[in-house]
Design a protein around this motif. Structure first.
Motif, short mmCIF file in Angstrom:
data_model
loop_
_atom_site.label_atom_id
_atom_site.label_comp_id
_atom_site.label_asym_id
_atom_site.label_seq_id
_atom_site.Cartn_x
_atom_site.Cartn_y
_atom_site.Cartn_z
N ALA A 177 0.83 -1.21 0.00
CA ALA A 177 0.00 0.00 0.00
C ALA A 177 0.86 1.26 0.00
O ALA A 177 2.00 1.27 0.48
CB ALA A 177 -0.92 0.01 1.22
N VAL A 178 0.30 2.32 -0.54
CA VAL A 178 0.91 3.64 -0.48
C VAL A 178 0.50 4.31 0.83
O VAL A 178 -0.69 4.32 1.17
CB VAL A 178 0.45 4.51 -1.67
N THR A 179 1.44 4.83 1.57
CA THR A 179 1.13 5.54 2.81
C THR A 179 1.42 7.03 2.65
O THR A 179 2.26 7.43 1.82
CB THR A 179 1.95 4.99 3.99
N VAL A 180 0.72 7.84 3.43
CA VAL A 180 0.85 9.30 3.32
C VAL A 180 1.06 9.89 4.70
O VAL A 180 0.31 9.60 5.64
CB VAL A 180 -0.41 9.92 2.68
N ARG A 181 2.09 10.73 4.81
CA ARG A 181 2.38 11.46 6.04
C ARG A 181 2.14 12.95 5.77
O ARG A 181 2.61 13.48 4.76
CB ARG A 181 3.84 11.23 6.46
N VAL A 182 1.39 13.61 6.65
CA VAL A 182 1.14 15.05 6.49
C VAL A 182 2.22 15.81 7.23
O VAL A 182 2.43 15.60 8.43
CB VAL A 182 -0.26 15.42 7.03
N VAL A 183 2.92 16.70 6.51
CA VAL A 183 4.05 17.42 7.10
C VAL A 183 4.02 18.90 6.73
O VAL A 183 3.38 19.31 5.75
CB VAL A 183 5.40 16.83 6.64
N THR A 184 4.72 19.70 7.52
CA THR A 184 5.03 21.07 7.14
C THR A 184 6.52 21.13 6.81
O THR A 184 7.29 20.24 7.20
CB THR A 184 4.72 22.06 8.28
N GLU A 185 6.91 22.17 6.11
CA GLU A 185 8.32 22.33 5.72
C GLU A 185 8.77 23.75 6.01
O GLU A 185 8.09 24.72 5.61
CB GLU A 185 8.46 22.03 4.22
N ASP A 186 9.87 23.89 6.75
CA ASP A 186 10.36 25.24 7.05
C ASP A 186 11.25 25.75 5.93
O ASP A 186 11.47 25.08 4.92
CB ASP A 186 11.06 25.29 8.41
N THR A 187 11.77 26.95 6.08
CA THR A 187 12.54 27.58 5.01
C THR A 187 13.84 26.85 4.69
O THR A 187 14.39 27.00 3.60
CB THR A 187 12.87 29.03 5.40
N SER A 188 14.32 26.03 5.62
CA SER A 188 15.55 25.27 5.37
C SER A 188 15.26 23.88 4.80
O SER A 188 16.19 23.11 4.54
CB SER A 188 16.34 25.13 6.68
#
Length: 247
Positions: A177-188
């Motif tokens: 199966a394909v899994t999905v993680r919800v993330v944020t990304e900072d400027t770096s």
């Protein structure tokens, strides 16, 4: 494609369908286990104190036990309308066109401690049972479901997108199966897992995948559908993706 959703603790009331008919549910090979779990849930409901303890409920949630007691007699409604909460609110199912709803009923399924897995259009009653519950006489639900549920999910020929939460992912593994993680990304470029709005973003992704006219049959197709819906879905491994959202 099969998009596998987590259930919700909260359920909508009532329904206009006939009482629960296990024989009418998708994945009928799971019915022997479904019957065992359902019978155990109804039997447990006969002991209020034991039910509150086993289900992790307070004295103010007696109505949840009453729901379980009426499992085989209460009205049903489609699973996609039975489950409520953040993820399902974000999907905005009520705004689907008739064509989109038909696609959703075919492509979406819900992981369930009670039923193992049901398709979005399967009619189910309101109930209370969590993936981590230990049922008297049956034990932990992972041990009850694992063998049969893994066999069923491993035979799904379509691309499977697994959006289940931990307690339900623990009931059965789906290696491809394909899994999905919800993330944020900072400027770096550093990424951090999102917890508070995780369900909402997964709901929006599920809605996009469920309603798109051209069903994606590959991971490349998943990325394209997400992009068309204004979402950034990026691979981190062969079958793992990050859904990158604004911090």
């Amino acid at each position: 494609m099969l998009v596998l959703l987590p259930p919700s603790e909260t359920k909508s009331e009532g329904g206009d369908g006939a009482p629960l008919d296990l024989g009418a549910l998708s994945f009928p090979e799971l019915n022997p286990v479904r019957a065992r779990v359902a019978d155990a849930v109804v039997a447990l409901a006969g002991d209020l104190a034991a039910s509150l303890t086993a289900l992790g409920l307070s004295d103010r949630q007696v109505d949840e036990v009453e729901r379980n007691a009426e499992l085989f007699g209460s009205p049903t409604r489609p699973a996609l309308e039975r489950y409520t909460g953040v993820l399902y609110d974000a999907m905005e199912v009520g705004r689907f066109t008739k064509a989109e709803r038909r696609r959703a009923d075919r492509r979406l399924a819900v992981a369930s401690a009670l039923f193992g897995v049901v398709r979005a259009g399967d009619r189910i009653p309101a109930y209370r049972l969590s993936g981590g519950t230990v049922l008297p006489g049956l034990g932990g639900l992972r041990g009850v479901w694992r063998a049969d549920l893994e066999k069923t999910l491993s035979t799904v020929d379509d691309l499977v997108v697994d959006l289940r939460s931990g307690a339900y992912a623990n009931l059965a593994a789906i290696p491809d199966a394909v899994t999905v993680r919800v993330v944020t990304e900072d400027t770096s470029g550093r990424r951090k897992t999102v917890s508070h709005f995780n369900k909402a973003y997964k709901g929006k992704l599920a809605a996009a995948l469920a309603t798109t006219p051209r069903e994606p049959g590959s991971t490349r197709g998943l990325v394209s559908v997400a992009k068309a819906a204004g979402m950034r879905l990026e691979p981190t491994d062969r079958r793992a993706f990050d859904l990158v959202v604004e911090p």
